[in-house]
Design a protein around this motif. Structure first.
Motif, PDB file in Angstrom:
ATOM      1  N   TYR A  84       6.654 -16.080 -56.321  1.00 25.65           N
ATOM      2  CA  TYR A  84       6.798 -14.972 -55.380  1.00 25.65           C
ATOM      3  C   TYR A  84       8.117 -15.140 -54.633  1.00 25.65           C
ATOM      4  O   TYR A  84       8.400 -16.223 -54.100  1.00 25.65           O
ATOM      5  N   GLY A  85       8.924 -14.097 -54.612  1.00 24.95           N
ATOM      6  CA  GLY A  85      10.133 -14.081 -53.800  1.00 24.95           C
ATOM      7  C   GLY A  85      11.394 -14.576 -54.470  1.00 24.95           C
ATOM      8  O   GLY A  85      12.472 -14.503 -53.869  1.00 24.95           O
ATOM      9  N   ASP A  86      11.315 -15.075 -55.693  1.00 25.55           N
ATOM     10  CA  ASP A  86      12.484 -15.589 -56.406  1.00 25.55           C
ATOM     11  C   ASP A  86      13.144 -14.481 -57.215  1.00 25.55           C
ATOM     12  O   ASP A  86      12.700 -13.335 -57.221  1.00 25.55           O
ATOM     13  N   ARG A  87      14.212 -14.797 -57.916  1.00 21.14           N
ATOM     14  CA  ARG A  87      14.944 -13.798 -58.693  1.00 21.14           C
ATOM     15  C   ARG A  87      14.089 -13.207 -59.815  1.00 21.14           C
ATOM     16  O   ARG A  87      14.155 -12.000 -60.073  1.00 21.14           O
ATOM     17  N   TYR A  88      13.325 -14.037 -60.493  1.00 18.02           N
ATOM     18  CA  TYR A  88      12.487 -13.517 -61.578  1.00 18.02           C
ATOM     19  C   TYR A  88      11.444 -12.558 -61.026  1.00 18.02           C
ATOM     20  O   TYR A  88      11.197 -11.495 -61.596  1.00 18.02           O
ATOM     21  N   TRP A  89      10.838 -12.920 -59.925  1.00 15.65           N
ATOM     22  CA  TRP A  89       9.881 -12.029 -59.252  1.00 15.65           C
ATOM     23  C   TRP A  89      10.543 -10.702 -58.899  1.00 15.65           C
ATOM     24  O   TRP A  89       9.957  -9.624 -59.109  1.00 15.65           O
ATOM     25  N   ALA A  90      11.754 -10.755 -58.356  1.00 16.13           N
ATOM     26  CA  ALA A  90      12.449  -9.530 -57.961  1.00 16.13           C
ATOM     27  C   ALA A  90      12.699  -8.627 -59.167  1.00 16.13           C
ATOM     28  O   ALA A  90      12.489  -7.408 -59.101  1.00 16.13           O
ATOM     29  N   LEU A  91      13.137  -9.220 -60.280  1.00 12.66           N
ATOM     30  CA  LEU A  91      13.391  -8.421 -61.482  1.00 12.66           C
ATOM     31  C   LEU A  91      12.105  -7.797 -61.999  1.00 12.66           C
ATOM     32  O   LEU A  91      12.078  -6.599 -62.350  1.00 12.66           O
ATOM     33  N   ARG A  92      11.035  -8.557 -62.025  1.00 11.87           N
ATOM     34  CA  ARG A  92       9.771  -8.061 -62.563  1.00 11.87           C
ATOM     35  C   ARG A  92       9.144  -6.989 -61.678  1.00 11.87           C
ATOM     36  O   ARG A  92       8.469  -6.080 -62.173  1.00 11.87           O
ATOM     37  N   THR A  93       9.345  -7.077 -60.380  1.00 13.70           N
ATOM     38  CA  THR A  93       8.692  -6.141 -59.449  1.00 13.70           C
ATOM     39  C   THR A  93       9.594  -4.993 -59.026  1.00 13.70           C
ATOM     40  O   THR A  93       9.127  -4.059 -58.365  1.00 13.70           O
ATOM     41  N   GLY A  94      10.884  -5.057 -59.372  1.00 16.85           N
ATOM     42  CA  GLY A  94      11.812  -4.009 -58.963  1.00 16.85           C
ATOM     43  C   GLY A  94      12.345  -4.173 -57.554  1.00 16.85           C
ATOM     44  O   GLY A  94      12.951  -3.236 -57.007  1.00 16.85           O
ATOM     45  N   ALA A  95      12.162  -5.342 -56.956  1.00 21.01           N
ATOM     46  CA  ALA A  95      12.705  -5.583 -55.619  1.00 21.01           C
ATOM     47  C   ALA A  95      14.230  -5.593 -55.673  1.00 21.01           C
ATOM     48  O   ALA A  95      14.830  -5.991 -56.675  1.00 21.01           O
ATOM     49  N   ALA A  96      14.864  -5.183 -54.593  1.00 22.32           N
ATOM     50  CA  ALA A  96      16.326  -5.090 -54.565  1.00 22.32           C
ATOM     51  C   ALA A  96      16.990  -6.451 -54.604  1.00 22.32           C
ATOM     52  O   ALA A  96      18.131  -6.583 -55.077  1.00 22.32           O
ATOM     53  N   ALA A  97      16.325  -7.468 -54.101  1.00 21.65           N
ATOM     54  CA  ALA A  97      16.905  -8.809 -54.043  1.00 21.65           C
ATOM     55  C   ALA A  97      15.797  -9.839 -53.975  1.00 21.65           C
ATOM     56  O   ALA A  97      14.664  -9.536 -53.588  1.00 21.65           O
ATOM     57  N   ALA A  98      16.146 -11.070 -54.342  1.00 22.31           N
ATOM     58  CA  ALA A  98      15.228 -12.184 -54.149  1.00 22.31           C
ATOM     59  C   ALA A  98      15.166 -12.534 -52.674  1.00 22.31           C
ATOM     60  O   ALA A  98      16.155 -12.399 -51.946  1.00 22.31           O
ATOM     61  N   LEU A  99      14.017 -12.992 -52.237  1.00 22.58           N
ATOM     62  CA  LEU A  99      13.828 -13.364 -50.837  1.00 22.58           C
ATOM     63  C   LEU A  99      14.237 -14.805 -50.568  1.00 22.58           C
ATOM     64  O   LEU A  99      14.518 -15.164 -49.423  1.00 22.58           O
ATOM     65  N   TYR A 100      14.248 -15.636 -51.614  1.00 21.85           N
ATOM     66  CA  TYR A 100      14.450 -17.063 -51.437  1.00 21.85           C
ATOM     67  C   TYR A 100      15.470 -17.612 -52.429  1.00 21.85           C
ATOM     68  O   TYR A 100      15.421 -17.302 -53.615  1.00 21.85           O
ATOM     69  N   GLY A 101      16.356 -18.480 -51.917  1.00 24.81           N
ATOM     70  CA  GLY A 101      17.266 -19.247 -52.748  1.00 24.81           C
ATOM     71  C   GLY A 101      16.927 -20.717 -52.659  1.00 24.81           C
ATOM     72  O   GLY A 101      15.926 -21.101 -52.042  1.00 24.81           O
ATOM     73  N   PRO A 102      17.752 -21.584 -53.262  1.00 27.28           N
ATOM     74  CA  PRO A 102      17.475 -23.020 -53.224  1.00 27.28           C
ATOM     75  C   PRO A 102      17.269 -23.525 -51.805  1.00 27.28           C
ATOM     76  O   PRO A 102      17.949 -23.096 -50.867  1.00 27.28           O
ATOM     77  N   VAL A 103      16.330 -24.444 -51.639  1.00 26.54           N
ATOM     78  CA  VAL A 103      15.981 -24.949 -50.313  1.00 26.54           C
ATOM     79  C   VAL A 103      15.616 -26.420 -50.426  1.00 26.54           C
ATOM     80  O   VAL A 103      15.180 -26.887 -51.489  1.00 26.54           O
ATOM     81  N   SER A 104      15.801 -27.155 -49.356  1.00 29.96           N
ATOM     82  CA  SER A 104      15.455 -28.571 -49.338  1.00 29.96           C
ATOM     83  C   SER A 104      14.025 -28.757 -48.873  1.00 29.96           C
ATOM     84  O   SER A 104      13.554 -28.103 -47.944  1.00 29.96           O
ATOM     85  N   ALA A 105      13.308 -29.678 -49.517  1.00 33.06           N
ATOM     86  CA  ALA A 105      11.926 -29.979 -49.109  1.00 33.06           C
ATOM     87  C   ALA A 105      11.895 -30.570 -47.706  1.00 33.06           C
ATOM     88  O   ALA A 105      10.843 -30.596 -47.064  1.00 33.06           O
ATOM     89  N   ARG A 106      13.025 -31.049 -47.206  1.00 32.72           N
ATOM     90  CA  ARG A 106      13.050 -31.611 -45.862  1.00 32.72           C
ATOM     91  C   ARG A 106      12.752 -30.570 -44.801  1.00 32.72           C
ATOM     92  O   ARG A 106      12.479 -30.898 -43.636  1.00 32.72           O
ATOM     93  N   LEU A 107      12.796 -29.288 -45.194  1.00 34.74           N
ATOM     94  CA  LEU A 107      12.550 -28.217 -44.233  1.00 34.74           C
ATOM     95  C   LEU A 107      11.068 -27.899 -44.082  1.00 34.74           C
ATOM     96  O   LEU A 107      10.700 -26.968 -43.390  1.00 34.74           O
ATOM     97  N   VAL A 108      10.197 -28.663 -44.718  1.00 27.36           N
ATOM     98  CA  VAL A 108       8.766 -28.411 -44.646  1.00 27.36           C
ATOM     99  C   VAL A 108       8.282 -28.563 -43.202  1.00 27.36           C
ATOM    100  O   VAL A 108       8.626 -29.525 -42.512  1.00 27.36           O
ATOM    101  N   THR A 109       7.464 -27.599 -42.753  1.00 24.65           N
ATOM    102  CA  THR A 109       6.880 -27.655 -41.422  1.00 24.65           C
ATOM    103  C   THR A 109       5.421 -28.063 -41.523  1.00 24.65           C
ATOM    104  O   THR A 109       4.776 -27.905 -42.568  1.00 24.65           O
ATOM    105  N   ALA A 110       4.866 -28.533 -40.453  1.00 23.72           N
ATOM    106  CA  ALA A 110       3.463 -28.961 -40.454  1.00 23.72           C
ATOM    107  C   ALA A 110       2.538 -27.761 -40.528  1.00 23.72           C
ATOM    108  O   ALA A 110       2.900 -26.668 -40.126  1.00 23.72           O
TER     109      ALA A 110
END
Length: 209
Positions: free
Chosen positions: A183-209
């Motif tokens: 959900y929210g990645d480039r493949y999802w955007a192409l398959r669903t017709g969304a104008a853009a992906a919601l998410y790009g590469p991210v670090s796991a260090r950003l995980v919140t509790a």
């Protein structure tokens, strides 16, 4: 016709990362405690609530580091090169992308994808989905493809159940891997017709509790 992650149409999708945090899935999704974007976690909860009684979701992988993604690509590409000597670089990338995404568009690296299966909540037993998670096209004779015609009976019914609950929650499947949903990645955007992906590469260090 199946669109692979190596397809130029996937790479052409723009990314407008909204900075959504990563969260860790709890024990109710299994021991992996996979890290995913917050909205994906919410949609997994919604999908699980739509399952029949006695059946749960087990997530075995979520976010994947760039280093891990590159290592999986290298390992599988080496296997394919040994099996098919003389492949061009483009042919090798296309075949490799049936099983692992190019780094630039990899949903796992964006925290936008999960690898999962169904389990019996009574005894924590994985249900029959036709192949193990991460079975390659070569190892499984193509049975890892979601619509593989040789997958019938309970395994087919379980795949269709996955499709109903996960698709109903807004996720899309990568057709060469029955276990991979995003959900929210480039493949999802192409398959669903969304104008853009919601998410790009991210670090796991950003995980919140």
């Amino acid at each position: 016709m199946t669109i692979l992650l190596s397809d130029p149409r996937v790479h052409a999708v723009p990314v407008h990362d909204d900075g959504e945090p990563m969260v860790e899935l709890d024990d109710s999704f299994g021991p992996a405690h996979a890290a995913v974007r917050a909205s994906l976690a919410q949609r997994l909860l919604l999908a699980r609530d739509r399952l029949p009684g006695g059946i749960g979701l087990r997530v075995v992988e979520g976010h994947r580091s760039l280093a891990d993604q590159r290592a999986i690509i290298a390992g599988y590409a080496a296997q394919l090169s040994a099996l098919h000597p003389g492949l061009t670089d483009a042919e090798l990338e296309r075949l490799t992308s049936r099983f692992v995404a190019p780094v630039a568009v990899a949903p796992h690296v964006a925290g936008a994808a999960v690898d999962l299966t169904l389990v019996s909540t009574a005894d924590d037993r994985e249900l029959d989905l036709g192949t193990p998670i991460d079975a390659t096209p070569e190892d499984s004779g193509g049975a890892c493809f979601f619509d593989a015609p040789q997958v019938t009976g309970p395994a087919r019914a379980n795949r269709e159940l996955l499709a109903r609950v996960l698709g109903g929650a807004g996720l899309v499947n990568y057709p060469t891997e029955w276990w991979h949903w995003s959900y929210g990645d480039r493949y999802w955007a192409l398959r669903t017709g969304a104008a853009a992906a919601l998410y790009g590469p991210v670090s796991a260090r950003l995980v919140t509790a």
